[in-house]
Design a protein around this motif. Structure first.
Motif, short mmCIF file in Angstrom:
data_model
loop_
_atom_site.label_atom_id
_atom_site.label_comp_id
_atom_site.label_asym_id
_atom_site.label_seq_id
_atom_site.Cartn_x
_atom_site.Cartn_y
_atom_site.Cartn_z
N GLU A 79 0.82 -1.20 0.00
CA GLU A 79 0.00 0.00 0.00
C GLU A 79 0.86 1.26 0.00
OE1 GLU A 79 -3.79 1.99 2.40
OE2 GLU A 79 -2.95 0.06 3.04
N ALA A 80 2.04 1.19 0.60
CA ALA A 80 2.94 2.35 0.61
C ALA A 80 3.31 2.76 -0.81
CB ALA A 80 4.19 2.03 1.41
N ALA B 48 2.46 6.56 -5.30
CA ALA B 48 2.17 6.82 -6.71
C ALA B 48 0.90 7.65 -6.89
CB ALA B 48 2.03 5.50 -7.47
N LYS B 49 -0.08 7.38 -6.05
CA LYS B 49 -1.37 8.06 -6.17
C LYS B 49 -1.35 9.47 -5.60
CE LYS B 49 -6.21 7.68 -4.67
NZ LYS B 49 -7.18 6.86 -3.88
N GLU B 50 -0.77 9.62 -4.41
CA GLU B 50 -0.86 10.89 -3.69
C GLU B 50 0.35 11.79 -3.86
OE1 GLU B 50 -1.93 10.22 0.35
OE2 GLU B 50 -3.81 9.22 -0.17
N ARG B 51 1.46 11.24 -4.34
CA ARG B 51 2.69 12.01 -4.56
C ARG B 51 3.07 12.86 -3.35
NH1 ARG B 51 4.39 11.75 -9.74
NH2 ARG B 51 2.92 10.97 -11.30
N PRO B 52 3.38 12.23 -2.23
CA PRO B 52 3.74 12.99 -1.02
C PRO B 52 5.05 13.75 -1.21
CG PRO B 52 4.27 10.68 -0.74
CD PRO B 52 3.51 10.78 -2.03
N ASP B 53 5.27 14.73 -0.33
CA ASP B 53 6.51 15.50 -0.36
C ASP B 53 7.65 14.77 0.34
OD1 ASP B 53 5.58 18.06 -1.58
OD2 ASP B 53 4.21 17.99 0.13
N LEU B 54 7.31 13.79 1.20
CA LEU B 54 8.32 13.05 1.94
C LEU B 54 7.71 11.74 2.46
CD1 LEU B 54 11.00 14.38 4.33
CD2 LEU B 54 9.48 12.63 5.20
N ILE C 176 8.25 8.75 5.43
CA ILE C 176 8.90 8.18 6.61
C ILE C 176 8.65 6.68 6.57
CG2 ILE C 176 8.95 8.08 9.13
CD1 ILE C 176 8.02 10.96 9.20
N LEU C 177 9.71 5.88 6.54
CA LEU C 177 9.57 4.46 6.23
C LEU C 177 10.22 3.56 7.27
CD1 LEU C 177 8.91 2.14 4.15
CD2 LEU C 177 11.14 2.66 3.11
N ASP C 178 9.46 2.61 7.80
CA ASP C 178 10.00 1.56 8.66
C ASP C 178 10.48 0.43 7.77
OD1 ASP C 178 10.67 -0.04 10.78
OD2 ASP C 178 8.61 -0.59 11.29
N LEU C 179 11.58 -0.22 8.13
CA LEU C 179 12.11 -1.30 7.30
C LEU C 179 11.41 -2.63 7.54
CD1 LEU C 179 15.98 -0.68 7.44
CD2 LEU C 179 14.36 -0.06 5.62
N GLY C 180 10.88 -2.84 8.73
CA GLY C 180 10.23 -4.11 9.04
C GLY C 180 8.73 -4.03 8.88
N LEU C 181 8.22 -4.47 7.73
CA LEU C 181 6.79 -4.42 7.44
C LEU C 181 6.25 -5.84 7.27
CD1 LEU C 181 6.96 -1.46 4.90
CD2 LEU C 181 6.18 -1.34 7.27
N GLY D 107 11.26 -2.94 3.90
CA GLY D 107 11.34 -1.53 3.54
C GLY D 107 12.35 -1.28 2.44
N PHE D 108 13.39 -2.11 2.35
CA PHE D 108 14.37 -1.98 1.27
C PHE D 108 13.68 -2.08 -0.09
CE2 PHE D 108 16.99 -4.07 4.69
CZ PHE D 108 17.75 -2.96 4.99
N ASP D 109 12.72 -3.00 -0.19
CA ASP D 109 12.00 -3.17 -1.45
C ASP D 109 11.16 -1.94 -1.78
OD1 ASP D 109 13.01 -5.77 -1.66
OD2 ASP D 109 11.34 -6.61 -0.52
N VAL D 110 10.59 -1.33 -0.74
CA VAL D 110 9.80 -0.11 -0.96
C VAL D 110 10.69 1.01 -1.50
CG1 VAL D 110 8.40 1.67 0.16
CG2 VAL D 110 8.14 -0.73 0.85
#
Length: 230
Positions: free
Chosen positions: A40-41, A46-52, A54-59, A64-67
């Motif tokens: 979903e991230a 892609a849909k909302e085009r955020p300005d930044l 914040i990402l956790d690696l353990g999902l 998170g590396f793949d994201v």
């Protein structure tokens, strides 16, 4: 409060962390979207085009590396990793994949806000780099290739300038040893970390008020270096 709210996407599988960040960032005037899913991230970005981001690696549904990899296929949105993992290898991997910064949990909100502001400034820089960079007493004229400290011109060797120029282009962002070595000296020197340290020391001697306590070129132990962005 921000006149036009910046949009931040928070990706973390811990509801309490998302709630804390939502409350804290809303109070600072940011607009927040959130998810605990890797899939979903990518879709939200892609849909909302955020300005930044914040990402956790353990999902729960992916790393998170793949994201980071997926986002970097089509976007230069700043990515600040927020993770319980404190291993240098993980930090280096995230940064080499394209993350702008890495903060280890638990974290202080003041530090996080400072890192977010720096990452957002970096986004503006890569959209349209300014011809003159300034940080504290340091000024770098990127067109005329003139470097000054407190209005006094500083003479740099060609390699010293190339290294500083790269740090300026990504000011505020942690650049790994491998990235700096490959970009300035080429792939053959990708493992020569001691070689890089020599040049960083030389730059500090020429640019810092106190080279033993650097305030401009900051060390991320075991990972790389960051040029402070005012």
């Amino acid at each position: 409060m921000l006149t036009v709210p910046m949009h931040i996407l928070v990706v973390d599988d811990e509801p309490q962390i998302r709630r804390f960040l939502r409350t804290s960032l809303n109070a600072q005037g940011y607009r927040i979207s959130e998810t605990g899913s890797a899939v979903e991230a990518v879709a939200l970005a892609a849909k909302e085009r955020p300005d930044l981001v914040i990402l956790d690696l353990g999902l729960p549904d992916g790393e998170g590396f793949d994201v980071i990899e997926r986002l970097r296929l089509s976007s230069q949105v700043p990515i600040v990793v927020l993770s319980v993992r404190n291993d240098e290898q993980g930090k280096v991997r995230a940064l080499d994949l394209g993350a702008d910064d890495y903060i280890t949990k638990p974290f202080g909100m003041e530090e996080l806000m400072a890192r977010l502001r720096t990452a957002l400034r970096h986004r503006l820089q890569i959209q349209g780099e300014t011809p003159i960079f300034r940080s504290g007493a340091l000024s770098v004229d990127l067109v005329r290739r003139i470097v000054t400290v407190a209005d006094n011109e500083v003479k740099l060797s060609a390699k010293e300038y190339d290294l500083l120029r790269l740090l300026v282009a990504h000011s505020g962002r942690v650049l790994t040893h491998g990235f700096l070595l490959k970009e300035v000296w080429g792939p053959a020197h990708a493992e020569d970390v001691q070689y890089l340290r020599v040049y960083i020391r030389q730059l500090r001697e020429k640019l810092e008020a106190d080279p033993t306590r650097p305030q401009l070129i900051l060390t991320e132990t075991g990972v790389g270096y960051r040029l402070r962005a005012d």
